[in-house]
Design a protein around this motif. Sequence first.
Motif, PDB file in Angstrom:
ATOM      1  N   VAL A 114       0.854  -1.201   0.000  1.00  0.00           N
ATOM      2  CA  VAL A 114       0.000   0.000   0.000  1.00  0.00           C
ATOM      3  C   VAL A 114       0.890   1.251   0.000  1.00  0.00           C
ATOM      4  CG1 VAL A 114      -1.825   1.278   1.197  1.00  0.00           C
ATOM      5  CG2 VAL A 114      -1.864  -1.220   1.184  1.00  0.00           C
ATOM      6  N   PRO A 115       1.130   1.854  -1.175  1.00  0.00           N
ATOM      7  CA  PRO A 115       1.805   3.160  -1.227  1.00  0.00           C
ATOM      8  C   PRO A 115       0.809   4.244  -0.798  1.00  0.00           C
ATOM      9  CG  PRO A 115       2.045   1.942  -3.309  1.00  0.00           C
ATOM     10  CD  PRO A 115       0.964   1.268  -2.526  1.00  0.00           C
ATOM     11  N   GLY A 116       1.253   5.155   0.055  1.00  0.00           N
ATOM     12  CA  GLY A 116       0.319   6.143   0.615  1.00  0.00           C
ATOM     13  C   GLY A 116      -0.282   5.620   1.910  1.00  0.00           C
ATOM     14  N   ALA A 117       0.404   4.672   2.542  1.00  0.00           N
ATOM     15  CA  ALA A 117      -0.100   4.051   3.777  1.00  0.00           C
ATOM     16  C   ALA A 117      -0.067   5.020   4.958  1.00  0.00           C
ATOM     17  CB  ALA A 117       0.718   2.803   4.109  1.00  0.00           C
ATOM     18  N   THR A 118       0.565   6.185   4.787  1.00  0.00           N
ATOM     19  CA  THR A 118       0.589   7.187   5.861  1.00  0.00           C
ATOM     20  C   THR A 118      -0.614   8.116   5.802  1.00  0.00           C
ATOM     21  OG1 THR A 118       1.939   8.552   4.414  1.00  0.00           O
ATOM     22  CG2 THR A 118       3.098   7.234   6.077  1.00  0.00           C
ATOM     23  N   GLY A 119      -1.385   8.076   4.730  1.00  0.00           N
ATOM     24  CA  GLY A 119      -2.565   8.937   4.610  1.00  0.00           C
ATOM     25  C   GLY A 119      -3.733   8.365   5.397  1.00  0.00           C
ATOM     26  N   ALA A 120      -4.827   9.137   5.463  1.00  0.00           N
ATOM     27  CA  ALA A 120      -5.985   8.703   6.260  1.00  0.00           C
ATOM     28  C   ALA A 120      -6.593   7.426   5.687  1.00  0.00           C
ATOM     29  CB  ALA A 120      -7.018   9.829   6.299  1.00  0.00           C
TER      30      ALA A 120
END
Length: 233
Positions: free
Chosen positions: A10-16
Amino acid sequence: MIVNGAGILVPGATGALGTALVLRLHEQGAAVAVAGRDHEGLARVSQACGDAPARAFDAYDLEQCARTVTWAVGELGALDGVVVCVGGAAFGPAGAVSDAVAEHLFTVNALAPMAFLRAALSAVKPGGVIAAITGVVADSPTAGMADYSASKAGLSAWLRAVRREQRASGVTVLEIRLPHVETGFAGRAVLGTPPVLPTGLPVAEAVDAIVAALSADARLVKPGRDAPLDIER
Ligand SMILES: NC(=O)c1ccc[n+]([C@@H]2O[C@H](COP(=O)([O-])OP(=O)(O)OC[C@H]3O[C@@H](n4cnc5c(N)ncnc54)[C@H](OP(=O)(O)O)[C@@H]3O)[C@@H](O)[C@H]2O)c1
């Protein structure tokens, strides 16, 4: 795809949405690899997912996006899915949007997701899924969001063409065309202030639909007539 036991990047796993999705996939027994820009956020989400393998990237480095897929194959042993949750917005009439902001939007919303998923095409096993979040603006370009709409429409068109190419490969191409979701996304825009928006979908509801779509080998999540989100196979 059977989520339990699947290897999913999951790239962007730091987003909401990315964080909520990766936590849910972990809870359901997937082996997740998390990628994001924010190092502290990445460490937190990795820890919350049982010290999942984690790697930082910036959307501007397209080769790094592609290398992150190769890295995930090495970490997980095999890759069944890649779900790109990276994105950014800008607001204002087209004449007030600089070329630099337009370049930013097309890089973060189209070129970087395409770089991840292009690399995933030769890495994901038959029966696997490549997926990205677009948005309803891909279908309904919106005044005051021309460049954001165009960048998401570009990604949507790419996904549809790749789906045709992949018909015989056994790899599903999923577009997650979400309406407004209560993540605070619009408030993090690189330019302008968002219009007053009606209350959006709860994050958990969006994640329910994404996981159901992954499990059903669906090709599209979009706003429904009778339910907030429909899943099309
Ligand atoms: N929320 C909505 O209403 C809505 C509706 C339709 C579609 N979407 C789409 O859903 C996706 C996720 O949005 P969200 O609501 O979860 O918002 P979010 O919390 O702001 O997540 C955006 C993600 O993109 C990452 N990102 C932004 N610029 C980056 C860059 N240069 N390099 C690497 N990563 C970068 C952010 O990383 P950092 O954590 O490091 O900032 C974060 O992980 C986006 O594609 C968005 O367009 C959202």
